[in-house]
Design a protein around this motif. Structure first.
Motif, PDB file in Angstrom:
ATOM      1  N   ASP A  14       0.806  -1.214   0.000  1.00  0.00           N
ATOM      2  CA  ASP A  14       0.000   0.000   0.000  1.00  0.00           C
ATOM      3  C   ASP A  14       0.844   1.272   0.000  1.00  0.00           C
ATOM      4  O   ASP A  14       0.657   2.144  -0.830  1.00  0.00           O
ATOM      5  CB  ASP A  14      -0.944   0.023   1.206  1.00  0.00           C
ATOM      6  CG  ASP A  14      -2.051  -1.003   1.097  1.00  0.00           C
ATOM      7  OD1 ASP A  14      -2.473  -1.300  -0.033  1.00  0.00           O
ATOM      8  OD2 ASP A  14      -2.491  -1.510   2.140  1.00  0.00           O
ATOM      9  N   CYS A  15       1.764   1.381   0.952  1.00  0.00           N
ATOM     10  CA  CYS A  15       2.481   2.655   1.115  1.00  0.00           C
ATOM     11  C   CYS A  15       3.909   2.637   0.595  1.00  0.00           C
ATOM     12  O   CYS A  15       4.531   3.691   0.504  1.00  0.00           O
ATOM     13  CB  CYS A  15       2.462   3.083   2.581  1.00  0.00           C
ATOM     14  SG  CYS A  15       3.415   2.003   3.675  1.00  0.00           S
ATOM     15  N   LYS A  16       4.453   1.471   0.309  1.00  0.00           N
ATOM     16  CA  LYS A  16       5.824   1.334  -0.227  1.00  0.00           C
ATOM     17  C   LYS A  16       6.882   1.986   0.669  1.00  0.00           C
ATOM     18  O   LYS A  16       7.903   2.449   0.193  1.00  0.00           O
ATOM     19  CB  LYS A  16       5.934   1.929  -1.632  1.00  0.00           C
ATOM     20  CG  LYS A  16       4.876   1.498  -2.607  1.00  0.00           C
ATOM     21  CD  LYS A  16       5.126   0.117  -3.115  1.00  0.00           C
ATOM     22  CE  LYS A  16       4.202  -0.174  -4.282  1.00  0.00           C
ATOM     23  NZ  LYS A  16       3.271  -1.218  -4.063  1.00  0.00           N
ATOM     24  N   ALA A  17       6.637   2.007   1.982  1.00  0.00           N
ATOM     25  CA  ALA A  17       7.548   2.663   2.924  1.00  0.00           C
ATOM     26  C   ALA A  17       8.826   1.864   3.102  1.00  0.00           C
ATOM     27  O   ALA A  17       8.857   0.647   2.948  1.00  0.00           O
ATOM     28  CB  ALA A  17       6.868   2.853   4.269  1.00  0.00           C
ATOM     29  N   GLY A  18       9.877   2.566   3.451  1.00  0.00           N
ATOM     30  CA  GLY A  18      11.154   1.973   3.793  1.00  0.00           C
ATOM     31  C   GLY A  18      11.595   2.491   5.144  1.00  0.00           C
ATOM     32  O   GLY A  18      10.854   3.216   5.818  1.00  0.00           O
ATOM     33  N   PRO A  19      12.812   2.137   5.563  1.00  0.00           N
ATOM     34  CA  PRO A  19      13.305   2.602   6.862  1.00  0.00           C
ATOM     35  C   PRO A  19      13.268   4.121   6.964  1.00  0.00           C
ATOM     36  O   PRO A  19      13.630   4.824   6.027  1.00  0.00           O
ATOM     37  CB  PRO A  19      14.741   2.090   6.907  1.00  0.00           C
ATOM     38  CG  PRO A  19      14.771   0.940   5.959  1.00  0.00           C
ATOM     39  CD  PRO A  19      13.781   1.289   4.880  1.00  0.00           C
ATOM     40  N   GLY A  20      12.803   4.602   8.087  1.00  0.00           N
ATOM     41  CA  GLY A  20      12.764   6.039   8.326  1.00  0.00           C
ATOM     42  C   GLY A  20      12.247   6.320   9.714  1.00  0.00           C
ATOM     43  O   GLY A  20      11.503   5.513  10.279  1.00  0.00           O
ATOM     44  N   PRO A  21      12.630   7.466  10.283  1.00  0.00           N
ATOM     45  CA  PRO A  21      12.241   7.769  11.663  1.00  0.00           C
ATOM     46  C   PRO A  21      10.733   7.941  11.843  1.00  0.00           C
ATOM     47  O   PRO A  21      10.200   7.732  12.923  1.00  0.00           O
ATOM     48  CB  PRO A  21      12.980   9.058  11.981  1.00  0.00           C
ATOM     49  CG  PRO A  21      13.307   9.652  10.657  1.00  0.00           C
ATOM     50  CD  PRO A  21      13.425   8.521   9.689  1.00  0.00           C
ATOM     51  N   GLU A  22      10.009   8.282  10.801  1.00  0.00           N
ATOM     52  CA  GLU A  22       8.565   8.489  10.920  1.00  0.00           C
ATOM     53  C   GLU A  22       7.771   7.219  10.627  1.00  0.00           C
ATOM     54  O   GLU A  22       6.575   7.152  10.868  1.00  0.00           O
ATOM     55  CB  GLU A  22       8.099   9.623   9.994  1.00  0.00           C
ATOM     56  CG  GLU A  22       8.184   9.308   8.504  1.00  0.00           C
ATOM     57  CD  GLU A  22       9.599   9.383   7.894  1.00  0.00           C
ATOM     58  OE1 GLU A  22       9.753   8.939   6.752  1.00  0.00           O
ATOM     59  OE2 GLU A  22      10.528   9.871   8.546  1.00  0.00           O
ATOM     60  N   ASN A  23       8.422   6.193  10.095  1.00  0.00           N
ATOM     61  CA  ASN A  23       7.739   4.968   9.684  1.00  0.00           C
ATOM     62  C   ASN A  23       7.786   3.908  10.784  1.00  0.00           C
ATOM     63  O   ASN A  23       8.656   3.923  11.644  1.00  0.00           O
ATOM     64  CB  ASN A  23       8.355   4.414   8.408  1.00  0.00           C
ATOM     65  CG  ASN A  23       8.171   5.354   7.236  1.00  0.00           C
ATOM     66  OD1 ASN A  23       7.277   6.198   7.249  1.00  0.00           O
ATOM     67  ND2 ASN A  23       9.002   5.214   6.232  1.00  0.00           N
ATOM     68  N   ALA A  24       6.849   2.984  10.707  1.00  0.00           N
ATOM     69  CA  ALA A  24       6.777   1.877  11.665  1.00  0.00           C
ATOM     70  C   ALA A  24       7.292   0.612  10.995  1.00  0.00           C
ATOM     71  O   ALA A  24       6.974   0.338   9.844  1.00  0.00           O
ATOM     72  CB  ALA A  24       5.345   1.667  12.126  1.00  0.00           C
ATOM     73  N   CYS A  25       8.087  -0.152  11.731  1.00  0.00           N
ATOM     74  CA  CYS A  25       8.616  -1.421  11.231  1.00  0.00           C
ATOM     75  C   CYS A  25       7.940  -2.544  12.012  1.00  0.00           C
ATOM     76  O   CYS A  25       7.959  -2.561  13.241  1.00  0.00           O
ATOM     77  CB  CYS A  25      10.125  -1.482  11.429  1.00  0.00           C
ATOM     78  SG  CYS A  25      10.862  -2.994  10.784  1.00  0.00           S
ATOM     79  N   VAL A  26       7.330  -3.469  11.280  1.00  0.00           N
ATOM     80  CA  VAL A  26       6.593  -4.561  11.916  1.00  0.00           C
ATOM     81  C   VAL A  26       7.163  -5.876  11.430  1.00  0.00           C
ATOM     82  O   VAL A  26       7.375  -6.068  10.226  1.00  0.00           O
ATOM     83  CB  VAL A  26       5.094  -4.470  11.547  1.00  0.00           C
ATOM     84  CG1 VAL A  26       4.319  -5.603  12.191  1.00  0.00           C
ATOM     85  CG2 VAL A  26       4.524  -3.128  11.957  1.00  0.00           C
ATOM     86  N   GLY A  27       7.413  -6.790  12.364  1.00  0.00           N
ATOM     87  CA  GLY A  27       7.836  -8.132  11.995  1.00  0.00           C
ATOM     88  C   GLY A  27       6.626  -8.898  11.485  1.00  0.00           C
ATOM     89  O   GLY A  27       5.610  -8.977  12.152  1.00  0.00           O
ATOM     90  N   VAL A  28       6.724  -9.438  10.282  1.00  0.00           N
ATOM     91  CA  VAL A  28       5.611 -10.190   9.705  1.00  0.00           C
ATOM     92  C   VAL A  28       5.975 -11.657   9.559  1.00  0.00           C
ATOM     93  O   VAL A  28       5.354 -12.379   8.811  1.00  0.00           O
ATOM     94  CB  VAL A  28       5.158  -9.588   8.344  1.00  0.00           C
ATOM     95  CG1 VAL A  28       4.539  -8.235   8.546  1.00  0.00           C
ATOM     96  CG2 VAL A  28       6.303  -9.525   7.357  1.00  0.00           C
ATOM     97  N   GLY A  29       6.963 -12.106  10.287  1.00  0.00           N
ATOM     98  CA  GLY A  29       7.466 -13.469  10.211  1.00  0.00           C
ATOM     99  C   GLY A  29       8.975 -13.398  10.135  1.00  0.00           C
ATOM    100  O   GLY A  29       9.514 -12.576   9.416  1.00  0.00           O
ATOM    101  N   MET A  30       9.621 -14.205  10.906  1.00  0.00           N
ATOM    102  CA  MET A  30      11.085 -14.101  10.979  1.00  0.00           C
ATOM    103  C   MET A  30      11.708 -14.603   9.700  1.00  0.00           C
ATOM    104  O   MET A  30      11.302 -15.631   9.207  1.00  0.00           O
ATOM    105  CB  MET A  30      11.607 -14.879  12.178  1.00  0.00           C
ATOM    106  CG  MET A  30      11.094 -14.315  13.493  1.00  0.00           C
ATOM    107  SD  MET A  30      11.331 -12.545  13.684  1.00  0.00           S
ATOM    108  CE  MET A  30      13.058 -12.467  13.963  1.00  0.00           C
TER     109      MET A  30
END
Length: 134
Positions: A14-30
């Motif tokens: 949907d959002c094509k986000a990458g690493p960044g201080p304003e973005n959220a990183c979620v584990g979706v499976g190790m």
């Protein structure tokens, strides 16, 4: 130091986000991670589902706290009414003790307590070196 993880991850469709201080990183499976922008629809749905899950757990816990004491009492009464020479006595004793252990804690009965109780009521069969039990 940037204050956020810069690890690579899958791109959110949907959002094509990458690493960044304003973005959220979620584990979706190790070891897969996915980054989301704050206004990402997928991230919003995940947050709603997290909150709904937490609410369900709280409701289940409240229900169990209300029901457990009466159910525990019924178990104790039923166990006490059983004839002492019944073949099911080890099962009755183990279940009664396990439920009491649960009643005595605010969390879960830990594995070592289960093992202690089960070992006491169902001891391992010791080897019979002279095979006299056969």
């Amino acid at each position: 130091m940037k204050g956020f993880a810069e690890t690579e991850g899958e791109l959110c469709p949907d959002c094509k986000a990458g690493p960044g201080p304003e973005n959220a990183c979620v584990g979706v499976g190790m070891p897969i991670q996915m980054w989301h922008t704050p206004d990402c629809p997928q991230w919003t749905i995940m947050q709603i589902n997290f909150e709904a899950g937490s609410r369900r757990i709280e409701e289940q816990h409240a229900w169990a706290k209300g029901v457990f004491p009466a159910a525990h009492e019924r178990l104790q009464q039923t166990a006490a009414a059983m004839p002492p020479d019944t073949p099911a006595q080890p099962f009755i004793d183990a279940l009664t003790e396990l439920v009491q252990a649960q009643a005595d804690t605010t969390g879960f009965v830990v594995l070592y307590r289960w093992a202690e109780i089960l070992e006491r009521h169902f001891p391992p069969q010791l080897p019979d070196p002279q095979h006299t039990a056969e």
